[in-house]
Design an enzyme around this catalytic site. Structure first.
Site, PDB file in Angstrom:
ATOM      1  CB  CYS A 186      -0.936  -0.122   1.352  1.00 48.11           C
ATOM      2  SG  CYS A 186       0.003  -0.053   2.624  1.00 48.11           S
ATOM      3  CB  ILE A 187       0.288   4.621   1.068  1.00 51.20           C
ATOM      4  CG1 ILE A 187      -0.523   4.484   0.362  1.00 51.20           C
ATOM      5  CG2 ILE A 187       0.673   6.146   1.455  1.00 51.20           C
ATOM      6  CD1 ILE A 187      -1.836   6.310   0.320  1.00 51.20           C
TER       7      ILE A 187
END
Length: 491
Positions: free
Chosen positions: A29-30
Site C-alpha cells: 500500500c502507501i
C-alpha cells in the site's frame, strides 16, 4: 544523485519473513509491504523491527505487514526482483493473489474473524492501486474550485474550454472508477483483469449511465421493477463482480473444451457477470453502500461537535491495525454520492495532528537520527500519510501518539461544530483545496473550518508533545502497544 540500492534491504526482509518458500503473495500500500505468509510464526518480528529501513511490523487483516514508509514502492520492486521472475510472473498473472485471497489468514481463529480479515484484505488489495490517482484527482478538482472563487476574481471561468478540459482530467478517475477497481481487484483475486475491466466498462458505458441517472426500467416481474442505476464512482459492486468473474471463469475452464476457451470463456463471463451485476448484486450493494455512506454523513453532521470529538480522538487508532481501509471506500462512496464527506473532513485533522506531534519531537530532540526521521515523517503526515509518523516515532514514544490524539480530538470538535465538509479525497494540509465547494465556490464555511481545525491540531498536538509527550530521556519502545487484531481479542 545516484539512485539508492534497496537490494540488501530486500534480501534481509525476505530472509526474516521466512524465506521465499514461506511467501504466498506480496502486495503493497502507501507505506507497507503486505505479505501473505504460509507460516507467520517463523518470521523474525524483533529482528525485522531493528532493521534499518524498516519502521515496524504489524500483523493484521491476515497479512504480515512490514512498514517501510515513503520508500515502500522501491523496496517492493527490490523484493519482487529478489524473489525471481517466476514470482513476478505470478504477480502479473494474479496467481499469487488467488493463494492469498483463499488462504486462511489466522489459523485457530474463528470463522467470523477470518472472514472479516479476508474482506479487509480484498478491499485493501482492490483500493490500494487506485488511491493515488483518486487523491491526485481530488486535488485538481479543489484547485479548479479555488480558481473560480468570486473572492479571487474568478480567475477561471467554469464554462471555459480550459476549465472543462482540466475538469475532465480530474473527473475521469472517478467516472471510470469501476474499471480501475475491477482491474485491481481481479489482479488481487487471481482473475482476469482485462475481462473484469470490460465488465467495469459495461457499468460506465454512456447509454447505461444515461439510463441509470433516469432510473430506466429494464423489465418488471410481478409489479417489481428492475431498474438501471448509475455506477460511475462506485466501488463495492465491482469488487464483488471481480470475485464472480474469477469464480465463473475458473468454472468455465473446467467445463469448456480447450479450443473454445480463448473466445467463449471471456464472452460468457462478460455476459453472465455483467447481467448479474446490473440485475441483482449491483442494485443491492450500491443501495446498501449509499445508505451506509449517507447515514454516516448524516450522523456526523447531526452529532456536530460530539461526533467530531469522538472520531477525531480515535480514528488514527484504526490506522495501527490497518482497519482504516474499511473506511476509505465509504468516504469515496460519500463523495461520489453527495459530493461531500463530513467524515473525511474530520479524518483530515487527525493526519495533521500526528504530523504536528512528530514535528515537535523532531525539533525538541537532540538525537540526529530521530530528528531526521521526525522531519521526514512530519512532511509525510502533512501530505496525508501518517504511518511513518505513527510507527517510526509516535507509537514508539507512546505519549507522543496520545498527544496527537488529543490534538485531533480538538480538531474534530471544531470541524463538527462548524459542520465542515470535504469535497475531494485528499486530506491533511496538502488537501486544502478539497475544502472548496465546487458547486458553490462562494461558500467558504468548510474552508474556514479546515483552517481553524488544522491550526488547532498543530498548536495543541505540538504543545502537548513538547511539554508532556516527549523528552530525550525517554526510552524508545521496541514495539507498539498492541498488535493483535481487536476483533480477535474479543473472540
Amino acid at each position: 544523485m545516484a539512485k539508492k540500492d534497496y537490494t540488501a534491504l530486500a534480501k534481509t526482509i525476505i530472509k526474516d519473513v521466512g524465506g521465499p518458500s514461506n511467501i504466498n503473495n506480496l502486495i503493497h500500500c502507501i507505506t507497507r509491504l503486505r505479505f501473505y505468509l504460509k507460516d507467520e510464526s517463523i518470521a523474525k518480528d524483533s529482528v525485522l523491527k531493528q532493521t534499518d529501513g524498516v519502521i515496524d511490523v504489524i500483523k493484521a487483516s491476515g497479512q504480515y505487514q512490514v512498514v517501510i514508509g515513503n520508500e515502500v514502492t522501491n523496496v517492493y520492486d527490490a523484493v519482487v526482483q529478489e524473489l525471481g521472475p517466476e514470482f513476478a510472473k505470478k504477480l502479473d498473472n494474479g496467481a499469487a493473489g488467488e493463494t492469498a485471497a483463499t488462504a486462511t489468514p489466522e489459523q485457530g481463529g474463528n470463522r467470523f474473524v477470518s472472514g472479516i480479515n479476508k474482506l479487509i484484505g480484498v478491499i485493501t488489495g482492490s483500493m490500494t492501486p487506485v488511491i493515488g490517482v483518486i487523491a491526485a484527482s481530488g486535488i485538481i478538482k479543489g484547485i479548479l474550485a479555488l480558481l473560480t472563487l468570486p473572492q479571487l476574481g474568478a480567475l477561471l471561468d467554469a464554462k471555459s474550454t480550459l476549465y472543462l478540459t482540466i475538469s475532465a482530467m480530474a473527473d475521469s478517475a472517478f467516472f471510470f472508477l469501476p474499471i480501475m477497481v475491477g482491474f485491481a481487484a481481479a489482479r488481487y483475486l487471481g482473475g482476469d483483469p482485462i475481462v473484469t475491466a470490460v465488465i467495469g466498462g459495461v457499468l460506465t458505458y454512456p447509454q447505461i449511465v444515461t439510463w441509470g441517472k433516469a432510473f430506466k426500467t429494464m423489465f418488471s416481474i410481478g409489479g417489481f421493477q428492475f431498474q438501471f442505476l448509475n455506477y460511475t464512482y462506485s466501488i463495492f459492486p465491482m469488487i464483488l463482480a471481480a470475485w464472480l468473474a474469477k469464480k465463473f471463469g475458473n468454472w468455465l475452464k473446467q467445463v469448456l473444451p480447450s479450443y473454445l476457451q480463448m473466445i467463449f470463456n471471456p464472452l460468457l463471463t462478460i455476459l453472465v457477470v455483467s447481467a448479474i451485476t446490473l440485475l441483482i448484486t449491483g442494485p443491492v450493494i450500491q443501495g446498501a453502500a449509499n445508505g451506509i455512506a449517507d447515514f454516516i454523513n448524516w450522523l456526523v453532521q447531526a452529532s456536530g461537535w460530539l461526533g467530531g470529538l469522538v472520531i477525531g480522538a480515535f480514528y488514527q487508532v484504526l490506522v495501527i491495525f490497518g482497519l482504516h481501509w474499511g473506511v476509505v471506500p465509504l468516504v469515496a462512496q460519500q463523495i461520489s454520492g453527495s459530493g461531500e464527506s463530513a467524515l473525511n473532513a474530520i479524518i483530515s485533522g487527525t493526519m495533521v495532528s500526528q504530523g504536528a506531534a512528530v514535528l515537535a519531537v523532531a525539533i525538541k530532540s537532540r538525537k540526529s537520527q530521530l530528528k531526521e526521521l521526525g522531519f521526514a515523517a512530519a512532511i509525510s503526515a502533512f501530505c496525508g500519510v501518517t504511518e511513518p509518523a505513527i510507527y517510526g516515532v509516535n507509537l514508539r514514544y507512546r505519549r507522543v501518539f496520545v498527544s496527537g490524539l488529543i490534538g485531533s480530538a480538538v480538531s474534530g470538535f471544531i470541524t463538527g461544530l462548524m459542520q465542515g465538509n470535504m469535497f475531494g479525497f485528499t486530506g491533511s494540509l496538502i488537501g486544502f483545496s478539497s475544502f472548496f465547494n465546487p458547486k458553490n465556490p462562494g461558500d467558504l464555511n468548510s474552508f474556514y473550518a479546515f483552517l481553524l481545525s488544522s491550526l488547532a491540531a498543530i498548536v495543541v498536538s505540538f504543545l502537548v508533545t513538547w511539554f508532556w509527550g516527549y523528552n530525550d530521556q525517554m526510552v524508545k519502545g521496541e514495539k507498539v502497544a498492541k498488535k493483535q487484531n481487536p476483533a480477535k481479542a474479543k473472540a
